[in-house]
Design a protein around this motif. Structure first.
Motif, PDB file in Angstrom:
ATOM      1  N   ASP A 131      43.374  40.515  59.481  1.00 36.93           N
ATOM      2  CA  ASP A 131      43.065  41.844  58.846  1.00 36.93           C
ATOM      3  C   ASP A 131      43.725  41.759  57.857  1.00 36.93           C
ATOM      4  O   ASP A 131      45.374  42.271  57.555  1.00 36.93           O
ATOM      5  CB  ASP A 131      43.180  42.568  60.264  1.00 36.93           C
ATOM      6  N   VAL A 132      43.349  41.673  56.436  1.00 41.48           N
ATOM      7  CA  VAL A 132      44.107  42.232  55.517  1.00 41.48           C
ATOM      8  C   VAL A 132      43.649  43.295  53.868  1.00 41.48           C
ATOM      9  O   VAL A 132      42.605  43.628  54.506  1.00 41.48           O
ATOM     10  CB  VAL A 132      43.007  40.946  54.358  1.00 41.48           C
ATOM     11  N   THR A 133      45.020  43.426  54.109  1.00 44.48           N
ATOM     12  CA  THR A 133      45.814  44.723  53.430  1.00 44.48           C
ATOM     13  C   THR A 133      45.156  44.269  51.932  1.00 44.48           C
ATOM     14  O   THR A 133      46.733  44.014  51.696  1.00 44.48           O
ATOM     15  CB  THR A 133      46.294  45.964  53.882  1.00 44.48           C
ATOM     16  N   PHE A 134      44.883  44.378  50.628  1.00 47.53           N
ATOM     17  CA  PHE A 134      45.451  45.063  49.527  1.00 47.53           C
ATOM     18  C   PHE A 134      45.981  45.870  48.664  1.00 47.53           C
ATOM     19  O   PHE A 134      45.434  46.741  48.676  1.00 47.53           O
ATOM     20  CB  PHE A 134      43.984  44.447  49.036  1.00 47.53           C
ATOM     21  N   VAL A 135      47.374  45.973  48.228  1.00 47.34           N
ATOM     22  CA  VAL A 135      48.063  46.489  47.322  1.00 47.34           C
ATOM     23  C   VAL A 135      47.926  46.419  46.247  1.00 47.34           C
ATOM     24  O   VAL A 135      48.670  46.127  45.688  1.00 47.34           O
ATOM     25  CB  VAL A 135      49.310  47.196  48.039  1.00 47.34           C
ATOM     26  N   THR A 136      46.598  47.201  45.670  1.00 47.23           N
ATOM     27  CA  THR A 136      46.808  47.182  44.030  1.00 47.23           C
ATOM     28  C   THR A 136      47.794  47.749  43.336  1.00 47.23           C
ATOM     29  O   THR A 136      47.635  46.653  42.366  1.00 47.23           O
ATOM     30  CB  THR A 136      45.393  47.583  43.860  1.00 47.23           C
ATOM     31  N   ASP A 137      48.172  48.577  44.445  1.00 43.61           N
ATOM     32  CA  ASP A 137      48.923  49.349  42.828  1.00 43.61           C
ATOM     33  C   ASP A 137      50.185  49.206  43.079  1.00 43.61           C
ATOM     34  O   ASP A 137      51.289  48.932  42.508  1.00 43.61           O
ATOM     35  CB  ASP A 137      49.122  50.255  42.651  1.00 43.61           C
ATOM     36  N   ALA A 138      50.534  47.829  43.341  1.00 40.48           N
ATOM     37  CA  ALA A 138      51.746  46.732  44.302  1.00 40.48           C
ATOM     38  C   ALA A 138      51.323  45.635  43.351  1.00 40.48           C
ATOM     39  O   ALA A 138      52.085  44.205  43.941  1.00 40.48           O
ATOM     40  CB  ALA A 138      52.427  46.966  45.736  1.00 40.48           C
ATOM     41  N   THR A 139      50.659  44.886  42.487  1.00 41.67           N
ATOM     42  CA  THR A 139      49.838  43.870  42.002  1.00 41.67           C
ATOM     43  C   THR A 139      50.742  44.289  40.590  1.00 41.67           C
ATOM     44  O   THR A 139      50.126  45.222  40.450  1.00 41.67           O
ATOM     45  CB  THR A 139      48.642  43.460  42.385  1.00 41.67           C
ATOM     46  N   ALA A 140      50.251  42.897  39.704  1.00 43.66           N
ATOM     47  CA  ALA A 140      49.920  42.916  38.354  1.00 43.66           C
ATOM     48  C   ALA A 140      49.546  42.289  37.890  1.00 43.66           C
ATOM     49  O   ALA A 140      49.138  41.398  38.135  1.00 43.66           O
ATOM     50  CB  ALA A 140      51.513  43.152  37.875  1.00 43.66           C
ATOM     51  N   THR A 141      48.648  42.517  35.946  1.00 49.40           N
ATOM     52  CA  THR A 141      48.208  41.393  35.589  1.00 49.40           C
ATOM     53  C   THR A 141      48.391  41.479  33.951  1.00 49.40           C
ATOM     54  O   THR A 141      48.756  42.601  33.988  1.00 49.40           O
ATOM     55  CB  THR A 141      47.123  41.062  36.448  1.00 49.40           C
ATOM     56  N   THR A 142      47.374  40.647  33.668  1.00 50.68           N
ATOM     57  CA  THR A 142      47.731  40.512  31.883  1.00 50.68           C
ATOM     58  C   THR A 142      46.109  40.754  31.737  1.00 50.68           C
ATOM     59  O   THR A 142      46.132  40.005  32.141  1.00 50.68           O
ATOM     60  CB  THR A 142      48.584  40.163  31.862  1.00 50.68           C
ATOM     61  N   PRO A 143      45.611  41.264  30.649  1.00 47.33           N
ATOM     62  CA  PRO A 143      44.184  40.706  29.776  1.00 47.33           C
ATOM     63  C   PRO A 143      44.003  38.913  29.747  1.00 47.33           C
ATOM     64  O   PRO A 143      44.963  38.656  29.390  1.00 47.33           O
ATOM     65  CB  PRO A 143      44.499  41.375  28.516  1.00 47.33           C
ATOM     66  N   ILE A 144      42.636  39.203  29.823  1.00 52.61           N
ATOM     67  CA  ILE A 144      42.129  37.701  30.264  1.00 52.61           C
ATOM     68  C   ILE A 144      41.315  37.441  28.854  1.00 52.61           C
ATOM     69  O   ILE A 144      40.161  38.658  29.052  1.00 52.61           O
ATOM     70  CB  ILE A 144      41.525  37.399  31.226  1.00 52.61           C
ATOM     71  N   GLU A 145      41.506  37.127  27.905  1.00 54.13           N
ATOM     72  CA  GLU A 145      40.729  36.225  27.384  1.00 54.13           C
ATOM     73  C   GLU A 145      39.208  35.535  27.838  1.00 54.13           C
ATOM     74  O   GLU A 145      39.595  35.688  28.493  1.00 54.13           O
ATOM     75  CB  GLU A 145      41.945  35.420  25.142  1.00 54.13           C
ATOM     76  N   HIS A 146      38.156  35.450  26.542  1.00 53.53           N
ATOM     77  CA  HIS A 146      37.495  35.382  26.765  1.00 53.53           C
ATOM     78  C   HIS A 146      36.673  33.687  26.480  1.00 53.53           C
ATOM     79  O   HIS A 146      38.235  32.534  27.189  1.00 53.53           O
ATOM     80  CB  HIS A 146      36.192  35.664  25.966  1.00 53.53           C
ATOM     81  N   TRP A 147      36.595  33.485  27.960  1.00 50.16           N
ATOM     82  CA  TRP A 147      36.969  31.788  28.429  1.00 50.16           C
ATOM     83  C   TRP A 147      36.342  30.741  27.542  1.00 50.16           C
ATOM     84  O   TRP A 147      36.476  29.230  27.398  1.00 50.16           O
ATOM     85  CB  TRP A 147      35.531  30.978  30.102  1.00 50.16           C
ATOM     86  N   ALA A 148      35.568  31.139  26.235  1.00 49.24           N
ATOM     87  CA  ALA A 148      34.904  30.569  24.988  1.00 49.24           C
ATOM     88  C   ALA A 148      35.831  30.596  23.976  1.00 49.24           C
ATOM     89  O   ALA A 148      35.885  29.452  23.405  1.00 49.24           O
ATOM     90  CB  ALA A 148      33.658  30.306  24.738  1.00 49.24           C
ATOM     91  N   ALA A 149      37.364  31.384  23.812  1.00 50.66           N
ATOM     92  CA  ALA A 149      38.067  31.844  22.704  1.00 50.66           C
ATOM     93  C   ALA A 149      38.898  30.393  22.810  1.00 50.66           C
ATOM     94  O   ALA A 149      39.263  29.215  23.668  1.00 50.66           O
ATOM     95  CB  ALA A 149      38.883  33.267  23.500  1.00 50.66           C
ATOM     96  N   PRO A 150      39.238  30.190  21.508  1.00 49.70           N
ATOM     97  CA  PRO A 150      39.801  28.998  21.355  1.00 49.70           C
ATOM     98  C   PRO A 150      41.494  28.788  21.630  1.00 49.70           C
ATOM     99  O   PRO A 150      42.349  30.249  21.738  1.00 49.70           O
ATOM    100  CB  PRO A 150      40.096  29.086  19.145  1.00 49.70           C
ATOM    101  N   PRO A 151      41.968  27.706  22.011  1.00 46.43           N
ATOM    102  CA  PRO A 151      43.074  28.332  22.450  1.00 46.43           C
ATOM    103  C   PRO A 151      44.832  28.252  22.299  1.00 46.43           C
ATOM    104  O   PRO A 151      44.088  27.793  20.192  1.00 46.43           O
ATOM    105  CB  PRO A 151      43.466  26.698  23.320  1.00 46.43           C
ATOM    106  N   GLY A 152      45.336  28.700  22.483  1.00 44.57           N
ATOM    107  CA  GLY A 152      46.506  28.929  21.328  1.00 44.57           C
ATOM    108  C   GLY A 152      46.661  29.526  20.663  1.00 44.57           C
ATOM    109  O   GLY A 152      47.853  30.762  19.690  1.00 44.57           O
ATOM    110  N   ARG A 153      45.629  31.415  20.664  1.00 43.62           N
ATOM    111  CA  ARG A 153      46.156  32.448  19.947  1.00 43.62           C
ATOM    112  C   ARG A 153      47.062  33.097  20.243  1.00 43.62           C
ATOM    113  O   ARG A 153      47.408  33.320  21.136  1.00 43.62           O
ATOM    114  CB  ARG A 153      44.721  33.365  19.902  1.00 43.62           C
ATOM    115  N   PRO A 154      47.342  33.870  18.959  1.00 42.55           N
ATOM    116  CA  PRO A 154      48.554  35.337  19.441  1.00 42.55           C
ATOM    117  C   PRO A 154      48.207  36.254  19.897  1.00 42.55           C
ATOM    118  O   PRO A 154      46.674  36.559  20.062  1.00 42.55           O
ATOM    119  CB  PRO A 154      48.761  35.386  17.656  1.00 42.55           C
TER     120      PRO A 154
END
Length: 201
Positions: A131-154
């Protein structure tokens, strides 16, 4: 003891990346500590998980010294720290054995990143019958660039790209995917008893 709190990847590695400046939850250590304190008060099991990528030379390579809990997080005596090498906290660790041996039936998930290691762990835990509880406000993430974007951008270029997925959208998508299927979504305040739990999937 039938419940466990699993704290996933709240480690210094993430603070070494430029995109930590735009994380969804810079105060995650405080939120996690509230969950940990409440779990200990209830006599629940607390398990700490770190992510490692040996030999890569990156921030998750233990040779760099960043594969450690963020400052302010301190496991109590007897609380295990597991090291994983996959996105979820089960596949490359003995987490399932630990939970089974302790008779755990309920698993609460928090940590980094919301949609990656935390969401994946929640899904696997559900498939294992917890039985799983997911505590969203005790998680963190960062923006995700588009999968087709060129790698290594600032970072500035990534953030300026309209195709980049912002943290609010990432979090909302994770909650939509988990609720009613794999986990119950709760807040730190709800889990710790500071406010009554709302009725959610």
């Amino acid at each position: 003891m039938t419940a466990a709190l699993v704290v996933i990847d709240v480690q210094e590695s993430f603070r070494q990346r430029a995109n930590w400046a735009v994380t969804s939850n810079p105060g995650i250590v405080d939120q996690v500590n509230r969950l940990v304190d409440a779990a200990r008060d209830r006599g629940d099991l607390v398990v700490w998980v770190l992510h490692s990528e040996p030999g890569t030379g990156g921030v998750f390579d233990p040779a760099r010294g960043f594969v450690r809990l963020m400052d302010g997080l301190t496991p109590a005596d007897g609380e295990q720290i597991l090291t994983k090498y996959a996105h979820n906290a089960f596949t490359t660790t003995n987490l399932q054995q630990i939970l089974t041996t302790r008779g755990i039936r309920e698993v609460t998930v928090c940590g980094i990143r919301t949609e990656q290691c935390c969401e994946t762990t929640a899904r696997v835990a559900f498939d294992y019958g917890y039985d799983v509880t997911f505590v969203t406000d005790a998680t963190a993430t960062t923006p995700i660039e588009h999968w087709a974007a060129p790698p290594g951008r600032p970072l500035a270029e990534i953030l300026a790209d309209p195709r980049t997925l912002g943290t609010d959208d990432i979090i909302a998508r994770t909650e939509y995917a988990l609720a009613g299927r794999f986990a119950t979504i709760r807040t730190v305040a709800e889990v710790t008893g500071a406010v009554p739990a709302a009725t959610r999937g």
